[in-house]
Write an enzyme that holds these catalytic residues in place. Structure first.
Site, PDB file in Angstrom:
ATOM      1  N   LYS B  78       0.850  -1.196   0.000  1.00  0.00           N
ATOM      2  CA  LYS B  78       0.000   0.000   0.000  1.00  0.00           C
ATOM      3  C   LYS B  78       0.885   1.245   0.000  1.00  0.00           C
ATOM      4  O   LYS B  78       1.884   1.290   0.726  1.00  0.00           O
ATOM      5  CB  LYS B  78      -0.907  -0.025   1.245  1.00  0.00           C
ATOM      6  CG  LYS B  78      -1.959   1.078   1.277  1.00  0.00           C
ATOM      7  CD  LYS B  78      -2.852   0.977   2.523  1.00  0.00           C
ATOM      8  CE  LYS B  78      -3.968   2.013   2.498  1.00  0.00           C
ATOM      9  NZ  LYS B  78      -4.846   1.929   3.685  1.00  0.00           N
ATOM     10  N   SER B 158      -9.992   2.188   2.751  1.00  0.00           N
ATOM     11  CA  SER B 158      -9.025   2.848   1.894  1.00  0.00           C
ATOM     12  C   SER B 158      -8.056   1.907   1.187  1.00  0.00           C
ATOM     13  O   SER B 158      -7.466   2.290   0.181  1.00  0.00           O
ATOM     14  CB  SER B 158      -8.225   3.841   2.722  1.00  0.00           C
ATOM     15  OG  SER B 158      -7.392   3.154   3.640  1.00  0.00           O
ATOM     16  N   SER B 182     -10.441   0.120   7.035  1.00  0.00           N
ATOM     17  CA  SER B 182      -9.768   0.179   5.734  1.00  0.00           C
ATOM     18  C   SER B 182      -9.104  -1.113   5.263  1.00  0.00           C
ATOM     19  O   SER B 182      -8.667  -1.196   4.127  1.00  0.00           O
ATOM     20  CB  SER B 182      -8.722   1.292   5.730  1.00  0.00           C
ATOM     21  OG  SER B 182      -9.339   2.541   5.585  1.00  0.00           O
TER      22      SER B 182
END
Lengths: 527, 491
Positions: B78, B158, B182
């Site tokens: 990420k 997210s 998330s």
């Protein structure tokens, strides 16, 4: 011990009567430690710009603060030195504001729960009065970096070397009532910090600076609106700033105006304070607990351990100088004002071998040695300590001759050309009658300018006091023979033998023993 | 070897150790898959050269019979994790050219264990979003489609890039972060497994901060076992993060297959919210049945302050974010838009650098911390947080081992479908997940079924602090019962 504020106040006369000034100090003291408060970067002063900056100090993405244990210990030591409450649990908060030299966009500080709570500082005033000044709190916080505005025509540069350096903010209660008290309090606080070794107290380098809160009121009236004078960087300027700000406020009120709560700046060149920002423009710092840091917690045992290793502080040292050495409170207070002066005096008096001009680190060693010397002393029946030299004489010489000379040249004691051992030797030569007090002063001057062993100088330059009565007698006889009129007068008025003593001393080049001369003349004149 | 990208992480690991596949082959297959799936916009930066070099090094180690627990395993990272010398943006324009000179602790742990980095994964800007639509690089597309429709769906957020990449076979596993859901919500939307560990289990050092007291890193992978393997590598005490906990990290993989006989599982009545679709209700009941069938006991429990969790979360998280994001000021790194003076430079830079949702949260956060509002908002939210934490403690004190809830109130929605007019519509996605962050507990999302349109749905298991192991055990039971969920390839 402390007089009530109302009776101690040095009231200021205005057109409408007397005014009382109320002062509180927020002192920022840089913590003596090798590394910053939350990063491993060095804290040295004077490195090339941005040479002591870690990723944390520069607030790079994802960086986290980790508390420096030594800074915590220093804050606890300071709290103990201020006779203050040590909080076993405290909390770090974020103080949010934007400024280019504040990389995180917030300062990590302590807001609601500081590491140190209320304390007391006893302050001796020049008029001999003593007042107890309350300490509200002490908290740890980060210093900001430095903006440089003179490097580029349209841009400012930022040096982050100071960014993240640990500061202790020491907040006094509004207990101070005159510029003299404010100065004395700051001087005392500085002395305590320096004794503890928790801040070097160097105001020129910004290691110690004060925000001065000033308000005025009619005696007995409620507190007036205060103004905060930011970042005053000398003890003298604190006094000047208080004076000029109090005057300004009194004039405004007496002219029918009112004081706006605001932040002001002291300009020593013009000797005036100027507005920086008003309350309306004041920042909303949006304090909240820093979620990157857990509450700071330690045990009472840890505090006790630090307490057991604290050095002797000014008040204790002063008391000891009075009881152990028989010094007057005034002389003792002058000597303990600076740790180095006290050490110098003690080295001279006790005849220690270690020079007080030790570098950092050596100080601790000296303290240890002094401690040992004290431990091994023979305490006499009167509670006095057996010393190598007369403490009162040593105190006089250190205070009058040495400090006088140092002040004249603007040097501090660490840079004294005359060492404790040299001064000790001069006192010894005086004590055993080798030289007179007058010659001793000349000898001090020679040692100051040329250096060397005082014993060798006395020997080489023939400065020894003449105690040979035969030689003196010859001189005295000559003077009596040549001045029959003076002899008449002296017989009538015996005080006038001083003239004969002076003449005899003069013709011996000052080397004659004044007491011996005095006795001899008395005998010869039959007075 | 048919298609190395179809392997699970555990299978690939075993084949690598048995030298039946090389790290180079495995990595090349993934590099090719990534290149062919750019329409998903899962990766914001592909690092094939770095991946090949790392794979080569892994092969050398494997040849000598050496290598760590993840030797030769290609992963996606990420873009919130700082990677040394590799651009890290938090998917924000304000960091568009930022190349960190340091490696986050979590990724450093993965490389220590031999993992291979394929590239950086898309996410919501500064991890603020529930659909991966706030990214400065544009939205991530889910590999899932509704039956008979080619409408583009969100993968959740997210960590949308992480979930999409894992579901589409663009890596064997991915790092993710979870501040309010998330990890778990995108895992549920994409039929993958996501674990949000206990607060303090993973170091936050080197991960771009959103809300410091809530942020935790964790893995997303295709199976519970793969997630357990990654979790073990990512976790561990870090002296550089004082909120990380110095506790031994168990072998989570060993928790799989353990009996759950006699375990008490709480079913909290407050999670049965108004307007919850019947298929979510059904899924939840089905999950309980599976666990019961495996020997666990279902117990009705109450977490009375649940309904305050979402509003409290949307005070605490923006408050911390408003302060955490103050450092992006154009002075030292990242975007700078000049102005006549310093204030204008700040304004220009931050207006141009931050997207709408980030700006909104900074403003909310600034507001709730302001003088006069602090007590009414921030302080009260912190009190609510304490109560939520206590709710869980009281339930666990009665002998409950874990709590079973739905992971999300619905299946994935279409890109542009939600939150356009009312941001709260989007925030409601986190209604089942934020409580876990507020209480600092571990939570796992496991795929458990499909909705009427063929989209995956997930269940959430919430565990006691530092008892991730039980969640892997229980998650494994649900996984075995529910089967795998793989999207049909259309890209």
């Amino acid at each position: 011990m402390s007089a009530p504020a109302s009776t101690r106040s040095k009231l200021i006369k205005g057109m409408t009567g007397d005014w009382e000034v109320v002062i509180g100090l927020e002192v920022h003291a840089q913590v003596s430690s090798r590394a910053k408060l939350f990063s491993g970067a060095a804290t040295e002063f004077g490195g090339a710009p941005n040479s002591h900056v870690s990723l944390v100090d520069a607030a790079m993405p994802g960086m986290l603060p980790v508390i420096n244990k030594e800074c915590v210990a220093q804050a606890i030591r300071t709290g103990l030195g201020l006779n203050a409450k040590i909080n076993l649990k405290s909390v770090f908060d974020r103080k949010n504001y934007f400024y280019p030299d504040l990389p995180q966009g917030y300062q990590i500080s302590q807001y609601k729960e500081p590491i140190v709570g209320e304390g007391i500082v006893d302050v001796d005033l020049p008029d001999g009065e003593s007042v107890a000044i309350g300490v509200e709190r002490l908290h740890l916080e980060q210093d900001a970096g430095k903006s440089l505005h003179d490097q580029h025509p349209s841009m400012s540069y930022v040096d982050l070397n100071r960014s993240g350096v640990a500061l202790m903010e020491i907040v006094s209660k509004p207990d101070l009532r005159s510029s003299a008290e404010a100065m004395a309090y700051l001087a005392k606080l500085r002395a305590i910090l320096r004794y503890l070794g928790t801040c070097d107290g160097d105001m020129e380098k910004g290691s110690l600076r004060a925000d001065v809160n000033v308000s005025v009121r009619k005696p007995g009236a409620p507190l007036g609106t205060r103004c905060e004078i930011k970042n005053v960087n000398s003890i003298r300027f604190v006094g000047q700033a208080v004076e000029v700000e109090a005057r300004r406020q009194i004039e405004i009120i007496e002219d029918g105006g009112k004081i706006d709560q605001e932040t002001r700046l002291y300009d020593p060149n013009k000797n005036e304070t100027r507005s920086m920002r008003s309350k309306e423009e004041a920042h909303d710092y949006r304090y909240f607990p820093d979620p990157d840091l857990l509450p700071l917690e330690f045990t009472q045992g840890y505090v006790d351990e630090l307490k057991s290793k604290l050095p002797e502080l000014p008040d204790d040292k002063q008391a000891r100088f009075i009881t152990a050495f028989g010094l007057s409170p005034y002389d003792a207070s002058v000597l303990v004002a600076e740790r180095e002066s006290a050490e110098f005096f003690e080295t001279v008096t006790l005849g220690l071998t270690t020079s007080p001009k030790t570098k950092s680190g050596g100080q601790a060693e000296l303290v240890a040695k002094v401690g040992m010397a004290v431990d091994s002393k023979v305490t006499r029946a009167d509670g006095r300590e057996d010393t190598k030299r007369d403490p009162k004489l040593a105190a006089n010489w250190v205070i009058n001759e040495l400090f006088g000379r140092l002040n004249k040249e603007g040097r501090d004691i660490a840079a004294s050309p005359v060492s404790a051992a040299q001064l000790g030797a001069i006192l010894d030569l005086m004590a055993d009658g080798t030289i007179s007090g007058k010659i001793a002063k000349d000898l001090f001057e020679i040692v100051w300018t040329e250096g060397g062993d005082p014993r060798d100088i006395v020997e080489a330059r023939g400065m020894k006091q003449v105690t040979d009565l035969g030689a003196i007698e010859k001189v005295v006889d000559e003077i009596i023979a040549q001045n029959p009129d003076k002899v008449e007068q002296a017989r009538a008025k015996p005080q006038l033998i001083g003239w004969f003593v002076g003449q005899a001393m003069k013709s011996s080049g000052g080397k004659a023993n004044p007491q011996a001369v005095n006795d001899l003349i008395k005998r010869k004149l039959g007075v | 070897m048919s298609d190395p990208t179809a392997l699970t992480l555990a299978e690939a690991r075993d084949l690598l150790r048995a030298k039946k596949i090389s790290a180079a082959e495995l990595t090349d297959a993934h590099i090719a898959a990534v290149a062919q799936a750019r329409v998903l916009n899962a990766y914001v930066l592909e690092t094939p050269d770095k991946a090949r070099a790392m794979a080569k090094a892994s092969d050398a180690k494997l040849a000598k019979g050496e290598g760590g627990a993840l030797e030769g395993i290609p992963l996606g990272i990420k873009d919130l994790f700082c990677t040394d010398g590799v651009r890290t943006t938090a998917c924000s324009k304000i960091l568009e050219n930022f190349i960190p000179p340091y490696e986050s602790t979590v990724t450093a742990n993965l490389w220590r264990d031999g993992a291979v980095m394929l590239g950086k994964l898309n996410c919501d800007e500064f991890a603020m979003g529930s659909s991966n639509e706030t990214s400065a690089f544009g939205p991530v597309v889910s590999p899932w489609r509704r039956k008979g429709s080619d409408a583009k769906l969100v993968p959740g957020g997210s960590s949308g890039g992480s979930a999409s990449a894992v579901a589409a076979g663009l890596c064997l596993g991915a790092t993710a972060t979870d501040t309010g859901g998330s990890i778990r919500q995108p895992a549920a939307f994409t039929g993958t497994v996501g674990m949000k560990p206990t607060y303090g289990r993973c170091s936050r050092w080197g991960t771009v901060a959103f809300a410091s007291s809530l942020d935790q890193a964790g893995p997303i992978a295709r199976t519970v076992r793969d997630t357990a393997i990654l979790m073990r590598a990512m976790a561990g005490h870090d002296p550089k993060d004082t909120t990380s906990v110095d506790m031994p990290v168990p072998d989570y993989e060993a928790a799989l297959g353990k009996s759950i006989k006699g375990m008490k599982i709480g079913i909290p009545k407050e999670y049965r919210i108004d307007g919850m679709p019947a298929e979510i209700e059904k899924l939840w009941a089905q999950g309980a049945e599976w666990l019961k069938a495996a020997g666990a006991e279902m117990v009705d429990v109450s977490l009375p302050h649940t309904k305050y969790a979402l509003p409290a979360y949307y005070i605490v998280a923006p408050a911390e974010a408003s302060s955490n994001l103050a450092r992006y000021d154009g002075v030292r790194y990242g975007l700078r838009v000049p102005g006549h003076d310093i204030s204008e430079m700040y304004e220009n830079t931050r207006a141009a650098g931050f997207g709408k949702e980030v700006r909104r949260r900074i403003m909310i956060g600034t507001y709730v911390l302001s003088a006069g509002y602090y007590d009414a908002y921030y302080l009260r939210a912190q009190k609510v947080r304490t109560l939520i934490k206590r709710d869980f403690e009281e339930v666990f004190a009665t002998g409950i081992s874990a709590i079973l809830t739905p992971a999300t109130p619905s299946a994935a929605f279409g890109i542009g479908e939600k939150g356009g007019a009312d941001p709260v519509e989007m925030y409601l996605n986190d209604v089942f997940t934020v409580t876990v962050n507020m209480a600092g507990l571990p939570g796992i999302a496991v795929p458990a079924g499909s909705d009427g349109q063929g989209l995956p749905l997930g269940l959430q298991l919430i565990g006691k602090a530092f008892d991730e192991a039980s969640l892997f055990t229980l998650g494994g039971v649900i996984e075995d019962a529910a089967g795998k969920f793989t999207p049909a390839r259309w890209w």
